[in-house]
Design an enzyme around this catalytic site. Structure first.
Site, mmCIF file in Angstrom:
data_model
loop_
_atom_site.group_PDB
_atom_site.id
_atom_site.type_symbol
_atom_site.label_atom_id
_atom_site.label_comp_id
_atom_site.label_asym_id
_atom_site.label_seq_id
_atom_site.Cartn_x
_atom_site.Cartn_y
_atom_site.Cartn_z
ATOM 1 N N HIS A 20 0.672 -1.240 -0.090
ATOM 2 C CA HIS A 20 -0.021 -0.041 0.187
ATOM 3 C C HIS A 20 1.105 1.246 -0.139
ATOM 4 C CE1 HIS A 20 -3.416 -2.450 2.248
ATOM 5 N NE2 HIS A 20 -3.760 -2.612 1.118
ATOM 6 N N LYS B 267 -17.530 -7.592 6.779
ATOM 7 C CA LYS B 267 -17.146 -7.691 6.888
ATOM 8 C C LYS B 267 -16.176 -8.374 8.575
ATOM 9 C CE LYS B 267 -13.647 -7.372 3.095
ATOM 10 N NZ LYS B 267 -12.932 -6.004 2.252
ATOM 11 N N ARG C 221 -1.348 -6.243 -8.795
ATOM 12 C CA ARG C 221 -0.868 -7.236 -8.708
ATOM 13 C C ARG C 221 -0.328 -7.602 -9.018
ATOM 14 N NH1 ARG C 221 -2.481 -7.735 -2.115
ATOM 15 N NH2 ARG C 221 -4.552 -7.145 -3.332
ATOM 16 N N SER D 4 -2.444 -8.023 2.803
ATOM 17 C CA SER D 4 -3.005 -7.953 4.119
ATOM 18 C C SER D 4 -3.275 -9.082 4.146
ATOM 19 C CB SER D 4 -3.822 -6.879 4.274
ATOM 20 O OG SER D 4 -3.362 -5.932 3.830
#
Ligand code: ADP
Length: 151
Positions: free
Chosen positions: A17, A41, A90, A127
């Site tokens: 990040h 979440k 990514r 993460s």
């Protein structure tokens, strides 16, 4: 004023990040790191911790603001008067996922999504892997900023 929102869960913020944020700095007048709140979440870190980890890295950079939001990212962009969403890419899986979201956002608003390719030395970091290493007692110091690893 070129203002971008960088939305995400940041559970926790990683060196990946930071790489995207730091490289986007010359492109925008202001970047708002927008920490999503999604009641469905389950996060490993509380909202307070996630915000703290981010803020510690950017205390002396006035171009960077940190906010929280819930609901649609484009609604938050409109609220903050931001014309751009910043995202990192990514791998091909990120691309496919992000393409659909960016095209939907473009259909529903005038907001452009700007993608930066991750640097080769941080492209493997996520993460979720950081959380996995942590759960199993591993050392995350090469994956996250000091604000996270010292905790
Ligand atoms: P989300 O739940 O919205 O995917 P994340 O916090 O996982 O939230 O990611 C926020 C943004 O940061 C996304 O655009 C993601 O692609 C990007 N990102 C995450 N990890 C990396 C990395 N290692 N390199 C570059 N970009 C990354």
């Amino acid at each position: 004023m070129k203002r971008a929102i960088f939305p995400g869960s940041f559970d926790p913020i990683t060196l990946g990040h930071l790489d995207i944020i730091n490289r986007a700095l010359p492109l925008f007048d202001e970047i708002i790191i927008a920490v999503g709140i999604n009641s469905d979440k389950k996060y490993m870190f509380s909202l307070k911790e996630r915000l703290h980890f981010i803020k510690e890295n950017y205390v002396n950079i006035p171009k960077i603001k940190v906010e929280t939001y819930s609901g649609l990212t484009i609604d938050f962009c409109n609220k903050m008067d931001a014309d751009f969403i910043l995202r990192g890419l990514r791998n091909p899986a990120d691309f496919e996922f992000e393409k659909a979201i960016a095209q939907t956002n473009r259909k529903l608003s005038k907001i452009e999504t700007v993608f930066l390719l991750t640097s080769s030395d941080t492209s493997f970091i996520s993460s979720s892997i950081v959380r996995d290493v942590l759960r199993n007692g591993g050392d995350i110091s090469s994956l996250v900023p000091e604000s996270v690893s010292k905790k």
